[in-house]
Design a protein around this motif. Structure first.
Motif, PDB file in Angstrom:
ATOM      1  N   PHE A  51       0.826  -1.213   0.000  1.00 63.52           N
ATOM      2  CA  PHE A  51       0.000   0.000   0.000  1.00 63.52           C
ATOM      3  C   PHE A  51       0.861   1.264   0.000  1.00 63.52           C
ATOM      4  CE2 PHE A  51      -2.326   3.147   2.717  1.00 63.52           C
ATOM      5  CZ  PHE A  51      -3.285   3.491   1.784  1.00 63.52           C
ATOM      6  N   TRP A  52       1.886   1.273   0.823  1.00 67.59           N
ATOM      7  CA  TRP A  52       2.734   2.468   0.959  1.00 67.59           C
ATOM      8  C   TRP A  52       4.148   2.034   1.314  1.00 67.59           C
ATOM      9  CZ3 TRP A  52       5.958   5.403   3.998  1.00 67.59           C
ATOM     10  CH2 TRP A  52       6.025   6.781   3.724  1.00 67.59           C
ATOM     11  N   VAL A  53       5.116   2.606   0.656  1.00 68.63           N
ATOM     12  CA  VAL A  53       6.539   2.330   0.932  1.00 68.63           C
ATOM     13  C   VAL A  53       7.286   3.652   0.887  1.00 68.63           C
ATOM     14  CG1 VAL A  53       8.600   1.049   0.249  1.00 68.63           C
ATOM     15  CG2 VAL A  53       6.352   0.161  -0.368  1.00 68.63           C
ATOM     16  N   LYS A  81       8.302   8.643  18.636  1.00 64.56           N
ATOM     17  CA  LYS A  81       6.854   8.671  18.384  1.00 64.56           C
ATOM     18  C   LYS A  81       6.483   7.729  17.236  1.00 64.56           C
ATOM     19  CE  LYS A  81       6.041  11.821  21.459  1.00 64.56           C
ATOM     20  NZ  LYS A  81       5.449  11.450  22.738  1.00 64.56           N
ATOM     21  N   GLY A  82       5.304   7.118  17.358  1.00 62.83           N
ATOM     22  CA  GLY A  82       4.825   6.229  16.313  1.00 62.83           C
ATOM     23  C   GLY A  82       5.752   5.028  16.142  1.00 62.83           C
ATOM     24  N   VAL A  83       5.461   4.245  15.123  1.00 62.97           N
ATOM     25  CA  VAL A  83       6.301   3.066  14.861  1.00 62.97           C
ATOM     26  C   VAL A  83       7.664   3.523  14.335  1.00 62.97           C
ATOM     27  CG1 VAL A  83       6.417   0.832  13.709  1.00 62.97           C
ATOM     28  CG2 VAL A  83       4.182   1.806  14.273  1.00 62.97           C
ATOM     29  N   CYS A  84       7.636   4.547  13.468  1.00 59.31           N
ATOM     30  CA  CYS A  84       8.893   5.028  12.873  1.00 59.31           C
ATOM     31  C   CYS A  84       9.822   5.615  13.927  1.00 59.31           C
ATOM     32  CB  CYS A  84       8.587   6.072  11.796  1.00 59.31           C
ATOM     33  SG  CYS A  84       7.735   5.402  10.361  1.00 59.31           S
ATOM     34  N   GLY A  85       9.270   6.486  14.768  1.00 57.71           N
ATOM     35  CA  GLY A  85      10.096   7.108  15.803  1.00 57.71           C
ATOM     36  C   GLY A  85      10.592   6.103  16.827  1.00 57.71           C
ATOM     37  N   GLY A 104       0.409   4.595  20.362  1.00 63.06           N
ATOM     38  CA  GLY A 104       1.051   5.761  19.757  1.00 63.06           C
ATOM     39  C   GLY A 104       1.246   5.670  18.262  1.00 63.06           C
ATOM     40  N   HIS A 105       0.709   4.610  17.650  1.00 63.63           N
ATOM     41  CA  HIS A 105       0.804   4.508  16.194  1.00 63.63           C
ATOM     42  C   HIS A 105       0.291   5.778  15.531  1.00 63.63           C
ATOM     43  CE1 HIS A 105      -1.337   3.586  12.356  1.00 63.63           C
ATOM     44  NE2 HIS A 105      -0.127   3.173  12.052  1.00 63.63           N
ATOM     45  N   ILE A 106       1.001   6.247  14.507  1.00 64.84           N
ATOM     46  CA  ILE A 106       0.587   7.460  13.789  1.00 64.84           C
ATOM     47  C   ILE A 106      -0.114   7.017  12.508  1.00 64.84           C
ATOM     48  CG2 ILE A 106       1.394   9.550  12.642  1.00 64.84           C
ATOM     49  CD1 ILE A 106       3.883   9.348  14.582  1.00 64.84           C
ATOM     50  N   ALA A 107      -1.386   7.346  12.395  1.00 66.60           N
ATOM     51  CA  ALA A 107      -2.173   6.900  11.237  1.00 66.60           C
ATOM     52  C   ALA A 107      -2.127   7.952  10.134  1.00 66.60           C
ATOM     53  CB  ALA A 107      -3.607   6.623  11.652  1.00 66.60           C
ATOM     54  N   CYS A 108      -1.173   7.797   9.226  1.00 67.61           N
ATOM     55  CA  CYS A 108      -1.137   8.706   8.069  1.00 67.61           C
ATOM     56  C   CYS A 108      -2.308   8.395   7.150  1.00 67.61           C
ATOM     57  CB  CYS A 108       0.174   8.554   7.304  1.00 67.61           C
ATOM     58  SG  CYS A 108       1.600   9.105   8.243  1.00 67.61           S
ATOM     59  N   SER A 109      -2.699   7.133   7.096  1.00 62.09           N
ATOM     60  CA  SER A 109      -3.874   6.722   6.323  1.00 62.09           C
ATOM     61  C   SER A 109      -4.689   5.760   7.168  1.00 62.09           C
ATOM     62  CB  SER A 109      -3.462   6.016   5.027  1.00 62.09           C
ATOM     63  OG  SER A 109      -4.590   5.361   4.467  1.00 62.09           O
ATOM     64  N   SER A 114      -1.332  -2.820   8.938  1.00 55.30           N
ATOM     65  CA  SER A 114      -0.131  -3.420   9.529  1.00 55.30           C
ATOM     66  C   SER A 114       1.082  -2.777   8.880  1.00 55.30           C
ATOM     67  CB  SER A 114      -0.118  -4.941   9.354  1.00 55.30           C
ATOM     68  OG  SER A 114      -0.120  -5.317   8.001  1.00 55.30           O
ATOM     69  N   GLU A 115       2.232  -2.872   9.548  1.00 52.58           N
ATOM     70  CA  GLU A 115       3.414  -2.244   8.977  1.00 52.58           C
ATOM     71  C   GLU A 115       4.699  -2.844   9.507  1.00 52.58           C
ATOM     72  OE1 GLU A 115       2.329   1.884  10.810  1.00 52.58           O
ATOM     73  OE2 GLU A 115       4.466   1.991  10.384  1.00 52.58           O
ATOM     74  N   ILE A 116       5.779  -2.542   8.787  1.00 52.00           N
ATOM     75  CA  ILE A 116       7.120  -2.908   9.235  1.00 52.00           C
ATOM     76  C   ILE A 116       7.998  -1.675   9.043  1.00 52.00           C
ATOM     77  CG2 ILE A 116       7.734  -3.916   6.974  1.00 52.00           C
ATOM     78  CD1 ILE A 116       9.570  -5.899   8.484  1.00 52.00           C
ATOM     79  N   LEU A 131      12.979   2.961   6.931  1.00 50.93           N
ATOM     80  CA  LEU A 131      12.093   2.528   5.846  1.00 50.93           C
ATOM     81  C   LEU A 131      10.777   2.098   6.476  1.00 50.93           C
ATOM     82  CD1 LEU A 131      11.503   1.510   2.882  1.00 50.93           C
ATOM     83  CD2 LEU A 131      12.420  -0.685   3.625  1.00 50.93           C
ATOM     84  N   ASP A 132       9.679   2.615   5.980  1.00 50.30           N
ATOM     85  CA  ASP A 132       8.352   2.271   6.494  1.00 50.30           C
ATOM     86  C   ASP A 132       7.552   1.622   5.367  1.00 50.30           C
ATOM     87  OD1 ASP A 132       5.895   2.129   7.726  1.00 50.30           O
ATOM     88  OD2 ASP A 132       5.548   4.277   7.798  1.00 50.30           O
ATOM     89  N   VAL A 133       7.008   0.453   5.644  1.00 54.50           N
ATOM     90  CA  VAL A 133       6.152  -0.225   4.663  1.00 54.50           C
ATOM     91  C   VAL A 133       4.808  -0.484   5.311  1.00 54.50           C
ATOM     92  CG1 VAL A 133       5.908  -2.153   3.077  1.00 54.50           C
ATOM     93  CG2 VAL A 133       8.197  -1.395   3.742  1.00 54.50           C
ATOM     94  N   ASP A 134       3.740  -0.046   4.647  1.00 61.67           N
ATOM     95  CA  ASP A 134       2.392  -0.197   5.186  1.00 61.67           C
ATOM     96  C   ASP A 134       1.546  -1.111   4.304  1.00 61.67           C
ATOM     97  OD1 ASP A 134       3.341   1.757   6.834  1.00 61.67           O
ATOM     98  OD2 ASP A 134       1.662   3.129   6.571  1.00 61.67           O
ATOM     99  N   SER A 135       0.639  -1.838   4.968  1.00 64.17           N
ATOM    100  CA  SER A 135      -0.267  -2.730   4.250  1.00 64.17           C
ATOM    101  C   SER A 135      -1.712  -2.411   4.608  1.00 64.17           C
ATOM    102  CB  SER A 135       0.047  -4.185   4.624  1.00 64.17           C
ATOM    103  OG  SER A 135      -0.978  -5.048   4.194  1.00 64.17           O
TER     104      SER A 135
HETATM  105  N1  SME Z   1       2.498   4.738  10.789  1.00 68.66           N
HETATM  106  C1  SME Z   1       3.760   5.403  10.943  1.00 68.66           C
HETATM  107  C2  SME Z   1       3.716   6.796  10.345  1.00 68.66           C
HETATM  108  C3  SME Z   1       4.156   6.875   8.944  1.00 68.66           C
HETATM  109  S1  SME Z   1       2.940   6.492   7.841  1.00 68.66           S
HETATM  110  O1  SME Z   1       2.355   5.215   8.140  1.00 68.66           O
HETATM  111  C4  SME Z   1       3.469   6.585   6.285  1.00 68.66           C
HETATM  112  C5  SME Z   1       4.158   5.462  12.404  1.00 68.66           C
HETATM  113  O2  SME Z   1       3.365   5.131  13.281  1.00 68.66           O
HETATM  114  O3  SME Z   1       5.276   5.873  12.672  1.00 68.66           O
END
Ligand code: SME
Length: 160
Positions: A51-53, A81-85, A104-109, A114-116, A131-135
């Motif tokens: 979905f998003w990379v 913050k979020g998964v990335c932070g 604390g997940h950040i919902a850009c969409s 799910s994500e890695i 690197l953020d990959v979303d599904s």
């Molecule tokens: N979900 C991510 C934010 C980046 S977007 O998904 C592209 C997070 O919680 O860090």
């Protein structure tokens, strides 16, 4: 560089095994960092049909959006913050099977389920980007993705 990707394989492992050598060939002979990262994002998005990379670069005390493929996304994410932070702070790959269950997940969409997220490091062990990959589906990512995407992270580190 190759003009187009040849997408083969039915299992996740087969797709990565086919795609990663093509990603290496894609960046071979090109010295521009952003151009190479951009093409790697496209190859991953289209090769794996996610979905998003995209990448977020570490800039001072924030992550700032870099080359990506998919819908528009949050531009800045704070340390921890979020998964990335969190991946940046803990300096490790994070697999999230259900984003609703990650505090604390950040919902850009709202479509992302799910994500890695994987960090890249400089020679001193500092995180340079994630690197953020979303599904759009739950539990898309597992140890197989971690194994192959960490190879992509090592390639990205070699581009600097
Ligand atoms: N979900 C991510 C934010 C980046 S977007 O998904 C592209 C997070 O919680 O860090």
């Amino acid at each position: 560089m190759a003009e187009s990707l040849i997408l083969t394989g039915t299992t996740k492992k087969e797709k990565y095994e086919s795609l990663i050598p093509q990603i290496k060939a894609l960046v071979d002979g090109e010295s521009d960092y952003i151009a190479n990262i951009s093409n790697i994002m496209s190859a991953l998005k289209h090769g794996m049909d996610w979905f998003w990379v995209g990448v977020y670069f570490v800039k001072q005390e924030q992550l700032v959006l870099g080359p990506f493929q998919g819908p528009i996304a949050c531009t800045r994410i704070a340390f921890g913050k979020g998964v990335c932070g969190t991946s940046w702070k803990e300096k490790k790959t994070i697999i999230v099977e259900d984003v609703e269950k990650f505090p604390g997940h950040i919902a850009c969409s709202s479509l992302s389920q799910s994500e890695i997220v994987l960090p890249a490091f400089d020679q001193n062990g500092n995180v340079t980007l994630v690197l953020d990959v979303d599904s759009e589906h739950l539990a898309t990512f597992d140890e197989t993705d971690k194994f192959y995407l960490e190879q992509v992270m090592r390639l990205i580190e070699s581009l600097c």
